[in-house]
Design a protein around this motif. Sequence first.
Motif, PDB file in Angstrom:
ATOM      1  N   VAL A  56      78.697  60.213 -53.112  1.00 53.38           N
ATOM      2  CA  VAL A  56      77.388  60.600 -53.873  1.00 53.38           C
ATOM      3  C   VAL A  56      76.601  61.087 -53.113  1.00 53.38           C
ATOM      4  O   VAL A  56      75.856  62.388 -53.229  1.00 53.38           O
ATOM      5  CB  VAL A  56      76.549  59.489 -54.446  1.00 53.38           C
ATOM      6  CG1 VAL A  56      75.465  59.926 -55.564  1.00 53.38           C
ATOM      7  CG2 VAL A  56      77.600  58.775 -55.646  1.00 53.38           C
ATOM      8  N   LEU A  57      76.402  60.739 -51.814  1.00 54.57           N
ATOM      9  CA  LEU A  57      75.519  61.392 -50.987  1.00 54.57           C
ATOM     10  C   LEU A  57      76.151  62.743 -50.530  1.00 54.57           C
ATOM     11  O   LEU A  57      75.517  63.787 -50.421  1.00 54.57           O
ATOM     12  CB  LEU A  57      75.316  60.661 -49.527  1.00 54.57           C
ATOM     13  CG  LEU A  57      74.513  59.395 -49.648  1.00 54.57           C
ATOM     14  CD1 LEU A  57      74.655  58.478 -48.547  1.00 54.57           C
ATOM     15  CD2 LEU A  57      72.950  59.793 -49.864  1.00 54.57           C
ATOM     16  N   ALA A  88      77.339  69.473 -55.944  1.00 49.84           N
ATOM     17  CA  ALA A  88      78.709  69.714 -56.613  1.00 49.84           C
ATOM     18  C   ALA A  88      78.827  68.343 -57.222  1.00 49.84           C
ATOM     19  O   ALA A  88      78.823  67.321 -56.732  1.00 49.84           O
ATOM     20  CB  ALA A  88      79.787  70.020 -55.507  1.00 49.84           C
ATOM     21  N   GLY A  89      79.265  68.628 -58.856  1.00 46.27           N
ATOM     22  CA  GLY A  89      79.624  67.275 -59.306  1.00 46.27           C
ATOM     23  C   GLY A  89      78.383  66.691 -60.038  1.00 46.27           C
ATOM     24  O   GLY A  89      78.557  65.658 -60.730  1.00 46.27           O
ATOM     25  N   LEU A  90      77.383  67.275 -59.754  1.00 41.23           N
ATOM     26  CA  LEU A  90      76.102  66.654 -60.327  1.00 41.23           C
ATOM     27  C   LEU A  90      75.399  67.549 -61.366  1.00 41.23           C
ATOM     28  O   LEU A  90      75.610  68.918 -61.181  1.00 41.23           O
ATOM     29  CB  LEU A  90      74.984  66.342 -59.292  1.00 41.23           C
ATOM     30  CG  LEU A  90      75.402  65.421 -58.317  1.00 41.23           C
ATOM     31  CD1 LEU A  90      74.161  65.310 -57.106  1.00 41.23           C
ATOM     32  CD2 LEU A  90      75.359  63.961 -58.849  1.00 41.23           C
ATOM     33  N   PRO A  91      75.044  66.921 -62.651  1.00 40.53           N
ATOM     34  CA  PRO A  91      74.288  67.550 -63.455  1.00 40.53           C
ATOM     35  C   PRO A  91      73.356  68.602 -62.791  1.00 40.53           C
ATOM     36  O   PRO A  91      72.482  68.157 -62.027  1.00 40.53           O
ATOM     37  CB  PRO A  91      73.974  66.843 -64.562  1.00 40.53           C
ATOM     38  CG  PRO A  91      73.927  65.618 -64.075  1.00 40.53           C
ATOM     39  CD  PRO A  91      74.830  65.544 -62.713  1.00 40.53           C
ATOM     40  N   ALA A  92      72.798  69.759 -63.335  1.00 41.64           N
ATOM     41  CA  ALA A  92      71.893  70.395 -63.037  1.00 41.64           C
ATOM     42  C   ALA A  92      70.396  69.934 -63.265  1.00 41.64           C
ATOM     43  O   ALA A  92      70.292  69.366 -64.353  1.00 41.64           O
ATOM     44  CB  ALA A  92      71.647  71.868 -63.746  1.00 41.64           C
ATOM     45  N   ALA A  93      69.530  69.716 -62.195  1.00 38.60           N
ATOM     46  CA  ALA A  93      68.268  69.330 -62.167  1.00 38.60           C
ATOM     47  C   ALA A  93      67.513  69.987 -63.299  1.00 38.60           C
ATOM     48  O   ALA A  93      67.498  71.310 -63.479  1.00 38.60           O
ATOM     49  CB  ALA A  93      67.452  69.239 -60.909  1.00 38.60           C
TER      50      ALA A  93
END
Length: 509
Positions: A168-169, A176-181
């Motif tokens: 995750v870090l 990459a792989g995270l939804p847009a803030a």
Amino acid sequence: MHHLLCGLAANPALPPELVDRLISVADDDIALHLAYRPDLGRAQAVALAERVEDSAVLLAYEGRLSAADVDPRIRPDAALALLDAGAGRPEWARLLAADPVRERREKLAACPGLRPDVVETLATDTDVRVVAELALWATPDLAARLAAHPHVAVRRAAACNEATPPAVLAALVTGAGLPAARHCLVCDRKEPPFVHGPECPEPDCDLLPGASCDGSHESAVRDVREAALRNPATPVEAVAGFVDHPAALVRWALATRQDLPGWAYARLASDPTPGVRADVAGNPGIDEALIRAMADDHDPAVRRGLAHHPRVPLDVLIRLARTTKLGVTLLPRVAACSSAEVEELAVSPDPAARMLVAHRRDLPAGTRDRLADDPDAKVVKALAPHPGLSEAQLRVMLDRHGVRVLAKVATNPDATPALLVDLVRHEPPVHKAFREVARHHAAPAAALLACLTDSRADDGVRPVAAGHPALPPRVVVELLADPDPQVVEAAAANPSLPPAVMSDALSGR
């Protein structure tokens, strides 16, 4: 009178019955001194908390109040302090998680051992600052979940948390792989596009200079990346490639990591930003070859960083000591020297080497005595505080080197009362010596009186001397009427103050 009462509150010789009387008249300042008293009893602590509400938090942290003494509905801040210290009742957290004051919920989010239902309540708090605080201390599963929070401030807190899973870090580094803030602290307050200037006219604005958002939350996203790069739990393969990043702050975030490959440290060691190089210089992860290569850096902060490196070669350290101001401190490499290395430095023809080892306070008697006779004043100055030196040796130091070593001689724990008197009478005077004598445990009344009355002593010396227990009680009493309130407070805290005078002072408040 207020300074006098504050001093009495800190006086270790204050009788218990006078502590009770002080509690009955305490204000915030007096309560602060009372709360730190090691002899404060439980009943007194409870009475003080009732008298001065704000003191309850400190009393809780000091262990003077227990869960049985605190009602979380009446004293929520004290209850939070006990929870934070692991001494509160778990059921309090449910109540405090619904507290209308955001700062209390934020404080609760940092407390250890919260029950799952309380954690879930805080994770969905309407104020992002509460959720961010929770993310900073969260367990791995929760930290991973909050790393995908729609607000960048929460993601940054997860990026700082060493419990956040490595994968995750790594995702927080690149996104990459995270939804847009969807939110950041800038667009929470200002309509994008917006750049916060260095001279903001709004007095209550808490945005940092340079914070900006054009809809992509760019400055906040950059902060997330930098936090993840600094986090030692972030996999090295996810961070090493950033050593050539165009932003100095990104490169700087890597400079203190201890797990980078050698080539990455070499790149950072030649960074154009001195601060990056200085952090690399003190990094235990660099090897001897790079230490030697950096020893000729033109920036003094870099050379100081190398000098504080725990494995700097002694020959390099000596060379650095010749050209760099290292302060009056024992360096880690010198502290770790073997007996043979200590002797090698002590007999070196280079005074810089002898000065380095003279800062140790555990030298063999023969080595210590040889350095006491050193012809170089800097060596003797470094050695002067060493325990075990005789009065005769300290006087020889003074005769040979005078004012250059006088203040350090005054710090020697074995300095005799007679020597301390002579130090404050020395011509020409050394201002720093007065302060050292005033705080010396062996200072006699004659030396302390000189510290109080000699015009050559700076103003900050008199309060130090006024609190010394070797002052005659008569003098301590006289100082209660001194025009300097700091002197009054110090004298009132002096354990040599007669109890009858303490009682009279409280009666005449």
